[in-house]
Design an enzyme around this catalytic site. Structure first.
Site, PDB file in Angstrom:
ATOM      1  N   ALA A  55       0.808  -1.191   0.102  1.00  0.00           N
ATOM      2  CA  ALA A  55       0.003  -0.204   0.017  1.00  0.00           C
ATOM      3  C   ALA A  55       0.961   1.098  -0.094  1.00  0.00           C
ATOM      4  O   ALA A  55       1.673   1.464   0.742  1.00  0.00           O
ATOM      5  CB  ALA A  55      -0.825  -0.088   1.066  1.00  0.00           C
ATOM      6  N   LYS A 215      10.451   7.088  22.018  1.00  0.00           N
ATOM      7  CA  LYS A 215      11.097   5.930  22.333  1.00  0.00           C
ATOM      8  C   LYS A 215      11.545   5.592  23.830  1.00  0.00           C
ATOM      9  O   LYS A 215      11.646   4.159  24.102  1.00  0.00           O
ATOM     10  CB  LYS A 215      12.484   5.730  21.497  1.00  0.00           C
ATOM     11  CG  LYS A 215      12.571   5.953  20.027  1.00  0.00           C
ATOM     12  CD  LYS A 215      13.800   5.962  19.241  1.00  0.00           C
ATOM     13  CE  LYS A 215      13.570   6.161  17.834  1.00  0.00           C
ATOM     14  NZ  LYS A 215      14.773   6.485  16.969  1.00  0.00           N
TER      15      LYS A 215
END
Length: 441
Positions: A55, A215
């Site tokens: 996609a 993170k």
């Protein structure tokens, strides 16, 4: 189009169908490695890994020559319904979030490198995976090829992690390294990072610390079995770091690194965790000081295992694709042989420490009136706030001014902040030149 079952055993030849969302730098490398190592990957997973579709936003755009154009589609919503494993490499939150949720709710495993999505909506994604029995993998979301997510989620599942300190953003590490080793200004080092492809045209997420904060939230959630979102992570970026800061760090035997720091505290009656991102002084003898260029490194301090260091390339197409495919092989193996990835572990539910509870050390540079008694006044300010001084060093004097550098012992963040505020009000203090955290001591 009918929706195929996710039971691989019902497919002839044992095939795991893979949908790829996004085909940029990392996605194109995932396609290449799936093709080049098809036989090895099939042997490791127990089934052929078949790319069902890719996609993309623009199917007519130029692609790497190995990307099969017949697999390109702009209908991501339909594609995820045909897959056993969905690899999400688009990034961002919308419109990715509903696609990932749709995949998980249908029973497809999701492999993602999307730290922003995980840091903002991790609990929702984990809950969807658990409801349907699907897997959620995200090794590539933190530190690229460095297997720190696996290390915390699985290898250290039998230990108690006390701290995680990491250089988790290659762009900022490259900039600070160039400033330290070549004497570049921040602006010049940023321009060089952009020229070499380490920094985006808009570097805000990197240099202001938001990428590292996402993170840090993921690492802290794994390390401490507690839900931590990006909104829980105070952030200071690197825009204010100067060549003078670098020179002073070098003189004092330190380097400056942007660190993601997560700690668990369970003493003196205080129990909880702190998660922060900030530039910090690190002694040159510390392992993180030797991390150069765009590399990443994460130090984990565990009760039984001791100190562990995870080091490697934190970005780039092929390194990140390696992490993605590691997750894909594990996910495909579960589709073939049964089993699941570890579920979200949040049983500890540790509270976030306040600044009054969070320990810290700082280095403060001051420009002072060069008069008798000035240093005593400054030391008195520290003492009034209950902060002990480790060292004082004079770094220059001119025109009735003196410049000194003060490093504190451990105190609370709140006490250190009050100290700096009081120093800025002291008449003999001409200027608070800089304030920086100290780590690794």
């Amino acid at each position: 189009m009918s929706t195929p079952t996710h039971e691989t055993a019902q497919r002839p030849g044992g095939v795991v169908r893979i949908a790829l969302l996004g085909c940029g730098t990392v996605g194109s490398q995932v396609v290449r490695l799936l093709q080049e190592h098809a036989d090895d990957l099939a042997a490791r997973a127990g089934a052929r890994l078949e790319l069902a579709g890719i996609a993309v936003r623009d199917t007519a755009a130029e692609r790497s020559p190995w990307v099969p154009r017949e697999l390109l589609t702009d209908d991501a919503a339909s594609l995820v319904r045909t897959a056993d494993v969905v690899i999400e490499l688009i990034g961002g939150i919308e419109p990715v979030r509903p696609l990932v949720l749709a995949a998980l709710e249908s029973g497809a495993t999701v492999v993602t490198g999307n730290k922003a999505l995980l840091a903002a909506h991790g609990p929702e994604l984990h809950a969807a995976a658990e409801r349907s029995g699907a897997d959620l993998y995200y090794e590539a979301a933190v530190a690229g090829a460095v297997p720190v997510v696996y290390g915390l989620r699985e290898s250290l599942a039998g230990d108690n992690v006390n701290a995680v300190l990491g250089i988790v953003n290659g762009t900022t590490n490259f900039i600070l390294d160039e400033m330290a080793t070549r004497g570049l200004s921040f602006d010049d080092a940023l321009a060089l990072a952009q020229e070499r492809g380490f920094a985006e045209a808009d570097p805000t997420a990197d240099v202001d610390g938001h990428d590292a904060a996402a993170k840090a939230a993921i690492l802290a959630s794994l390390a401490f079995h507690t839900r931590v979102s990006i909104d829980d992570v105070p952030v200071t970026g690197i825009r204010a770091i100067t060549a003078e800061d670098m020179a002073e760090a070098r003189e004092s035997g330190h380097v400056i690194k942007l660190l993601a720091v997560a700690r668990r505290l369970a003493d003196d009656g205080t129990r909880g965790i702190s998660v922060r991102v900030y530039p910090a002084l690190v002694p040159t003898s510390h392992p993180l000081a030797a991390v150069h260029g765009a590399f990443n490194a994460v130090l984990v301090e565990a009760a039984s295992a001791g100190t562990l260091m995870f080091y490697g390339q934190g970005a780039g197409g092929a390194p990140t694709a390696s992490a993605v495919l590691g997750d894909v092989v594990a996910a495909a193996s579960h589709k073939v042989h049964g089993g699941n990835a570890p579920r979200e572990s949040v049983y500890a539910a540790l509270p976030l420490l306040t600044p009054e509870q969070t320990p810290a050390r700082t280095q403060v540079q001051l420009r002072l009136a060069d008069k008798p008694g000035t240093l005593a006044k400054v030391a008195g300010v520290y003492g009034e706030q209950g902060v002990s001084i480790e060292s004082v060093r004079q770094t220059g004097a001119s025109d009735g001014d003196a410049r000194i550098t003060i490093i504190s012992h451990l105190a609370t963040e709140a006490a250190l902040e009050r100290t700096v505020a009081k120093l800025s009000e002291e008449p003999r203090v001409r200027e608070v030149v800089s304030v920086m955290r100290v780590e690794g001591v």
